[in-house]
Write a protein that holds these residues in place. Structure first.
Motif, PDB file in Angstrom:
ATOM      1  N   ILE A 260      -2.368  88.264  -8.218  1.00 30.73           N
ATOM      2  CA  ILE A 260      -2.903  87.766  -8.710  1.00 30.73           C
ATOM      3  C   ILE A 260      -3.127  87.188 -10.050  1.00 30.73           C
ATOM      4  N   ASP A 261      -2.876  87.593 -11.125  1.00 27.99           N
ATOM      5  CA  ASP A 261      -2.892  86.760 -11.952  1.00 27.99           C
ATOM      6  C   ASP A 261      -2.284  85.958 -12.176  1.00 27.99           C
ATOM      7  N   CYS A 262      -0.375  86.098 -11.333  1.00 25.69           N
ATOM      8  CA  CYS A 262       0.363  84.883 -11.402  1.00 25.69           C
ATOM      9  C   CYS A 262       0.163  84.572 -10.380  1.00 25.69           C
ATOM     10  N   TYR A 263      -0.790  84.319  -9.943  1.00 21.82           N
ATOM     11  CA  TYR A 263      -0.944  82.785  -8.389  1.00 21.82           C
ATOM     12  C   TYR A 263      -2.313  82.500  -9.150  1.00 21.82           C
ATOM     13  N   LEU A 264      -2.825  82.592  -9.913  1.00 23.06           N
ATOM     14  CA  LEU A 264      -4.047  82.183 -10.728  1.00 23.06           C
ATOM     15  C   LEU A 264      -3.556  80.711 -12.015  1.00 23.06           C
TER      16      LEU A 264
END
Length: 485
Positions: A260-264
């Protein structure tokens, strides 16, 4: 007057269908009837296997008035999804899929968006340790949690209600990669998420899903399990949105903790490939569905087969005792020294496909958006349906395809025998992006359970080898005992 219009319409459809069948250079197949296509040509006991025996590895089946190309041989798979991968990677349109995911996510998206989402998912999974020692340690830790939970409840009876422990353990690996944390096995929220996911992923392959595909407007107004799945998807989204909000508040862009962090970060960099919060939700759903249901169901089959074939279980445990013993946990490096155990896992993959429900005989369909010269035929704009079951049970590959026989994957010296045609995670560009993760989980969870427990039937109970309906089929509910080694 109405009858005349209906008769005229039926005649017109028949003429159009006849013209399409006679003028299209399609692979061989039975002549279709108007409206119903080849439904009467499909057998009941072996619905699509009969097509392979009569028409070969590439044939045409009409679903209503729409032609569908069936692929049942490894060479046809390779030609379509490896040699002509760019032509056969898109997904066909289905109303039920559009309703559930709007064509977004990792599994049912197509074109540029799918390429970008898949590229990102592969990179993120690799970044967070898939195929590396760091993730292996996380899986081993979860193996300990699972075995300790079973050990504490000795004598432990694994049943439909308690099998959630296996699913919880597998789901926690995906949770670590996607959310950055795991859940306790008694977490009510954790179980609700899995329940909603189960509803969503069972629908497309069910009778309710097929009815919705045929009559979407009518079915949208009628009650049924499709409405339950739609409601589950709506309930699932707030859970995921809550995680996304929490990540947005706590993340450090220079030090991403999870998917999720990477996607954000990607949302801030690239909007052309549709990196949006909505698409993030559908990608997470797909990662959970593919990464949890498939692996946990294979482990359920594994335990069921070990109980049904106690001599195989005994041989696996003997090999584990000799190579690993009882003082340390199994490691991925042990695979080369555990050829029989590794062969058993591969045979489980093959056998579980034999017990798939008839409606699950095919993998997700592919769509040919450009003209292809395939097996001597010109194909364009038709759905291509690969039947993975037929390859895994090819008599040319497995001498006894209808018997549980780990020797299928052993050479004359007892060494593990790798087969190119063994493709349980599909092949080509649509290969499941978490294949390495699934292989790690299956090997480590299975060997850990075999190291710690002997699984036995309940006295007087006969175990069934029938499968349930779902995108990934598990065995019908069963009860067994787990006895500590």
């Amino acid at each position: 007057m109405l009858k005349k219009h209906f008769l005229l319409l039926s005649i017109l459809k028949t003429v159009v269908l006849l013209n399409n069948v006679l003028t299209n250079n399609m692979p061989p197949g039975p002549f279709p009837l108007p409206l119903i296509g080849n439904v009467l040509n499909i057998g009941f006991t072996d619905p699509l296997g009969s097509f392979q025996r009569r028409y070969g590895d590439v044939s045409t089946l009409y679903l209503g008035n729409n032609p569908c190309i069936l692929l049942t041989g490894y060479e046809s798979f390779k030609e379509a999804f490896v040699e002509q991968a760019d032509i056969f990677t898109d997904r066909p349109y289905f109303p039920i899929i559009d309703k559930l995911s709007k064509g977004k996510g990792l599994i049912f998206s197509s074109g540029h968006m799918w390429h970008q989402q898949r590229r990102f998912a592969l990179a993120a999974l690799k970044y967070f340790g898939v195929g590396k020692k760091t993730l292996e340690n996380s899986i081993l830790q979860e193996c300990r949690f699972l075995c300790d939970s079973i050990q504490l409840q000795t004598p432990f009876f694994l049943s439909q209600t308690r099998f959630h422990l296996v699913t919880d353990a597998v789901a926690n690996i995906i949770c670590g990669l996607v959310f950055g944390h795991r859940f306790e096995y008694d977490d009510h929220k954790f179980h609700l998420i899995q329940e909603y996911l189960d509803d969503v992923f069972q629908l497309p392959i069910s009778n309710w899903g097929r009815l919705y595909n045929q009559f979407p407007t009518l079915m949208s107004m009628l009650p049924g399990k499709h409405q339950t799945a739609f409601a589950s998807m709506s309930k699932l989204k707030p859970f995921l949105q809550e995680e996304i909000i929490k990540h947005k508040e706590e993340r450090d862009p220079s030090n991403p903790r999870d998917y999720i962090d990477c996607y954000l970060d990607e949302i801030e960099k690239d909007s052309e490939a549709e990196f949006t919060e909505e698409n993030l939700i559908y990608c997470v759903v797909d990662l959970f569905g593919a990464g949890t249901e498939t692996t946990s169901n294979t482990l359920r089959w594994a335990l069921l087969f070990m109980v049904k074939y106690p001599e195989v279980q005994e041989k696996v445990q003997s090999e584990i005792d000799q190579v690993i013993g009882q003082t340390r946990q199994p490691l991925m490096d042990d695979r080369t020294n555990l050829p029989y155990t590794y062969a058993v896992l591969h045979e489980i993959h093959v056998r579980q496909h034999y017990y798939l429900h008839a409606s699950q005989n095919g993998q997700q369909g592919h769509d040919s958006r450009r003209t292809s010269h395939f097996e001597g035929h010109f194909i364009f704009g038709v759905m291509v349906l690969p039947l993975l079951k037929s390859i895994l049970q090819d008599k040319n590959e497995n001498s006894t395809p209808y018997e549980f026989n780990p020797a299928h994957f052993l050479d004359e010296n007892g060494k593990f025998l790798k087969k190119d045609s063994f493709i349980p995670f599909s092949i080509g560009k649509r290969l499941y992006p978490g294949e390495q993760l699934a292989r790690m989980e299956l090997f480590l969870f299975f060997t850990s359970l075999m190291q710690c427990f002997t699984f036995l039937p309940l006295e007087g109970r006969t175990l069934s080898l029938k499968g349930t309906i779902g995108v990934s089929s598990g065995p019908e509910p069963f009860q067994i005992r787990a006895v500590p080694q």
